[in-house]
Design a protein around this motif. Structure first.
Motif, PDB file in Angstrom:
ATOM      1  N   VAL A  73       0.856  -1.181   0.000  1.00  0.00           N
ATOM      2  CA  VAL A  73       0.000   0.000   0.000  1.00  0.00           C
ATOM      3  C   VAL A  73       0.895   1.236   0.000  1.00  0.00           C
ATOM      4  N   ALA A  74       0.733   2.086  -0.978  1.00  0.00           N
ATOM      5  CA  ALA A  74       1.548   3.296  -1.065  1.00  0.00           C
ATOM      6  C   ALA A  74       1.070   4.324  -0.036  1.00  0.00           C
ATOM      7  N   PHE A  75       2.000   4.906   0.700  1.00  0.00           N
ATOM      8  CA  PHE A  75       1.650   5.947   1.659  1.00  0.00           C
ATOM      9  C   PHE A  75       2.871   6.804   1.942  1.00  0.00           C
ATOM     10  N   GLU A  76       2.615   7.979   2.480  1.00  0.00           N
ATOM     11  CA  GLU A  76       3.684   8.865   2.921  1.00  0.00           C
ATOM     12  C   GLU A  76       3.831   8.720   4.427  1.00  0.00           C
ATOM     13  N   ASP A 105      -6.386   9.399   4.700  1.00  0.00           N
ATOM     14  CA  ASP A 105      -6.438   9.001   3.289  1.00  0.00           C
ATOM     15  C   ASP A 105      -6.900  10.112   2.362  1.00  0.00           C
ATOM     16  N   GLY A 106      -6.940  11.345   2.861  1.00  0.00           N
ATOM     17  CA  GLY A 106      -7.380  12.461   2.040  1.00  0.00           C
ATOM     18  C   GLY A 106      -8.810  12.873   2.312  1.00  0.00           C
ATOM     19  N   ARG A 107      -9.585  11.995   2.923  1.00  0.00           N
ATOM     20  CA  ARG A 107     -10.975  12.304   3.259  1.00  0.00           C
ATOM     21  C   ARG A 107     -11.278  12.104   4.729  1.00  0.00           C
ATOM     22  N   LYS A 108     -10.597  11.157   5.350  1.00  0.00           N
ATOM     23  CA  LYS A 108     -10.903  10.807   6.738  1.00  0.00           C
ATOM     24  C   LYS A 108      -9.649  10.312   7.427  1.00  0.00           C
ATOM     25  N   THR A 109      -9.693  10.346   8.740  1.00  0.00           N
ATOM     26  CA  THR A 109      -8.608   9.828   9.563  1.00  0.00           C
ATOM     27  C   THR A 109      -9.062   8.542  10.238  1.00  0.00           C
ATOM     28  N   ILE A 110      -8.189   7.549  10.225  1.00  0.00           N
ATOM     29  CA  ILE A 110      -8.428   6.286  10.923  1.00  0.00           C
ATOM     30  C   ILE A 110      -7.302   6.128  11.928  1.00  0.00           C
ATOM     31  N   TRP A 111      -7.656   5.892  13.175  1.00  0.00           N
ATOM     32  CA  TRP A 111      -6.650   5.688  14.213  1.00  0.00           C
ATOM     33  C   TRP A 111      -6.758   4.260  14.728  1.00  0.00           C
ATOM     34  N   GLU A 112      -5.762   3.833  15.450  1.00  0.00           N
ATOM     35  CA  GLU A 112      -5.605   2.454  15.929  1.00  0.00           C
ATOM     36  C   GLU A 112      -5.088   1.550  14.809  1.00  0.00           C
ATOM     37  N   ALA A 113      -3.983   0.858  15.099  1.00  0.00           N
ATOM     38  CA  ALA A 113      -3.291   0.068  14.080  1.00  0.00           C
ATOM     39  C   ALA A 113      -4.189  -0.983  13.442  1.00  0.00           C
ATOM     40  N   MET A 114      -4.937  -1.708  14.257  1.00  0.00           N
ATOM     41  CA  MET A 114      -5.754  -2.776  13.688  1.00  0.00           C
ATOM     42  C   MET A 114      -6.882  -2.213  12.839  1.00  0.00           C
ATOM     43  N   ALA A 115      -7.457  -1.086  13.257  1.00  0.00           N
ATOM     44  CA  ALA A 115      -8.508  -0.460  12.450  1.00  0.00           C
ATOM     45  C   ALA A 115      -7.970   0.002  11.100  1.00  0.00           C
ATOM     46  N   ILE A 116      -6.757   0.513  11.100  1.00  0.00           N
ATOM     47  CA  ILE A 116      -6.136   0.947   9.842  1.00  0.00           C
ATOM     48  C   ILE A 116      -5.998  -0.241   8.890  1.00  0.00           C
ATOM     49  N   LEU A 117      -5.482  -1.344   9.405  1.00  0.00           N
ATOM     50  CA  LEU A 117      -5.269  -2.511   8.546  1.00  0.00           C
ATOM     51  C   LEU A 117      -6.588  -3.168   8.165  1.00  0.00           C
ATOM     52  N   GLU A 118      -7.578  -3.154   9.045  1.00  0.00           N
ATOM     53  CA  GLU A 118      -8.902  -3.660   8.700  1.00  0.00           C
ATOM     54  C   GLU A 118      -9.494  -2.843   7.551  1.00  0.00           C
ATOM     55  N   TYR A 119      -9.311  -1.543   7.600  1.00  0.00           N
ATOM     56  CA  TYR A 119      -9.821  -0.667   6.536  1.00  0.00           C
ATOM     57  C   TYR A 119      -9.173  -1.017   5.197  1.00  0.00           C
ATOM     58  N   ILE A 120      -7.873  -1.243   5.201  1.00  0.00           N
ATOM     59  CA  ILE A 120      -7.192  -1.618   3.961  1.00  0.00           C
ATOM     60  C   ILE A 120      -7.674  -2.986   3.489  1.00  0.00           C
ATOM     61  N   ALA A 121      -7.838  -3.929   4.409  1.00  0.00           N
ATOM     62  CA  ALA A 121      -8.332  -5.256   4.024  1.00  0.00           C
ATOM     63  C   ALA A 121      -9.707  -5.180   3.390  1.00  0.00           C
ATOM     64  N   ASP A 122     -10.568  -4.283   3.897  1.00  0.00           N
ATOM     65  CA  ASP A 122     -11.918  -4.134   3.346  1.00  0.00           C
ATOM     66  C   ASP A 122     -11.922  -3.383   2.018  1.00  0.00           C
ATOM     67  N   LEU A 129      -4.984  -9.275   3.378  1.00  0.00           N
ATOM     68  CA  LEU A 129      -4.539  -9.060   4.748  1.00  0.00           C
ATOM     69  C   LEU A 129      -5.262  -9.941   5.756  1.00  0.00           C
ATOM     70  N   TRP A 130      -6.312 -10.632   5.350  1.00  0.00           N
ATOM     71  CA  TRP A 130      -6.948 -11.659   6.150  1.00  0.00           C
ATOM     72  C   TRP A 130      -6.998 -12.952   5.352  1.00  0.00           C
ATOM     73  N   HIS A 203       0.209 -16.978   4.232  1.00  0.00           N
ATOM     74  CA  HIS A 203       0.680 -15.694   3.720  1.00  0.00           C
ATOM     75  C   HIS A 203       0.613 -14.647   4.835  1.00  0.00           C
ATOM     76  N   PHE A 204       1.337 -13.572   4.682  1.00  0.00           N
ATOM     77  CA  PHE A 204       1.368 -12.506   5.688  1.00  0.00           C
ATOM     78  C   PHE A 204      -0.031 -11.927   5.856  1.00  0.00           C
ATOM     79  N   SER A 205      -0.428 -11.718   7.120  1.00  0.00           N
ATOM     80  CA  SER A 205      -1.759 -11.187   7.404  1.00  0.00           C
ATOM     81  C   SER A 205      -1.679 -10.162   8.527  1.00  0.00           C
ATOM     82  N   ILE A 206      -2.825  -9.596   8.863  1.00  0.00           N
ATOM     83  CA  ILE A 206      -2.895  -8.650   9.973  1.00  0.00           C
ATOM     84  C   ILE A 206      -2.394  -9.295  11.261  1.00  0.00           C
ATOM     85  N   ALA A 207      -2.651 -10.583  11.425  1.00  0.00           N
ATOM     86  CA  ALA A 207      -2.172 -11.270  12.627  1.00  0.00           C
ATOM     87  C   ALA A 207      -0.661 -11.169  12.759  1.00  0.00           C
ATOM     88  N   ASP A 208       0.061 -11.294  11.665  1.00  0.00           N
ATOM     89  CA  ASP A 208       1.525 -11.177  11.715  1.00  0.00           C
ATOM     90  C   ASP A 208       1.946  -9.754  12.052  1.00  0.00           C
TER      91      ASP A 208
END
Length: 262
Positions: A73-76, A105-122, A129-130, A203-208
């Motif tokens: 995932v590309a990010f700054e 992401d340009g429109r909203k802020t997501i905090w908490e590491a797992m929530a960030i990765l859940e958002y990307i997975a969705d 990621l799952w 494969h690598f997942s959020i759990a890792d």
């Protein structure tokens, strides 16, 4: 024009608006937080931004950062020094909890590491990621949430410190029980669900990503597990992105005294 804020800020609204609208508040330090990447309308003109803390100490930053990196995932990246005046001033602006990590992401802020990765997975299911299987995915979520909310003694007595080698230290009350449980998780997941790859569920997942900071702690404090667990930890540490994180942590000069076990 109505300016839509990325979360309900309450008392932070004035500070956020000023930070977004007044370039004079932008830091001259390229490694610090600058003006958010706010775009006109709904179109994104720049990359999403991940706000993190010191790489030597910030375990929650590592979770989000590593998950995004391995998922391509590309990010700054915007690093703000923990416990600094800059962090105290800027953290309540880029995150409603005033903590890292936070993902804008340009429109909203997501905090908490797992929530960030859940958002990307969705939003980007091709990142895988799952686990795809629903039953296995439930187990992956369970062990991830166990990490999110548990293992307090380990976290307290073995703070993350990528620069140090402290074998034998950090064995405070309750730590051995935490180590035993984590070793059981590694062995069970690898033996029952880890076919097709080197990670907990193949494969690598959020759990890792959730357990990666624990692997750094075990490395720092000289914790060894059974052969299955040790091989899993070696796979995590061998990831190119983990190598890059360690290199950046080694280059940092900041010291947080209460994270330095002696």
């Amino acid at each position: 024009m109505i300016l839509r804020l990325p979360w309900p800020l309450g008392n932070w609204a004035k500070e956020f608006s000023a930070w977004v609208l007044e370039p004079a508040l932008q830091s001259k330090d390229s490694n610090a937080v600058s003006q958010p990447h706010w775009s006109k309308g709904s179109a994104m003109e720049t990359l999403p931004v991940l706000y993190i803390g010191n790489k030597n100490y910030s375990s929650w930053s590592l979770r989000a950062w590593l998950g995004l990196k391995v998922a391509n995932v590309a990010f700054e990246e915007k690093l703000v020094q923990l416990r600094s005046d800059a962090f105290a001033a800027q953290a309540p602006v880029f995150s409603p909890t005033a903590k890292v990590p936070a993902f804008f992401d340009g429109r909203k802020t997501i905090w908490e590491a797992m929530a960030i990765l859940e958002y990307i997975a969705d939003s980007q299911p091709d990142t895988l990621l799952w686990p795809l299987d629903m039953d296995i995915r439930a187990i992956a979520r369970a062990v991830s949430l166990e990490m999110h909310g548990g293992f307090g003694p380990l976290r307290s007595h073995m703070p993350m410190n990528c620069r140090k080698s402290l074998p034998g230290l950090g064995r405070g009350p309750g730590v051995d029980a935490d180590i035993a449980r984590i070793g059981e998780i590694f062995k069970t997941c690898r033996s029952q669900y880890g076919q097709g790859g080197d990670f907990l569920f193949g494969h690598f997942s959020i759990a890792d990503a959730m357990y990666a900071p624990v692997v750094t702690r075990f490395k720092t404090y000289g914790v060894t597990l059974d052969p299955v667990g040790n091989a899993y930890m070696e796979a995590i540490l061998a990831l190119p992105d983990m190598t890059a994180w360690y290199a950046d942590a080694a280059a940092e000069e900041w010291i947080i005294e209460d994270s330095e076990v002696k």
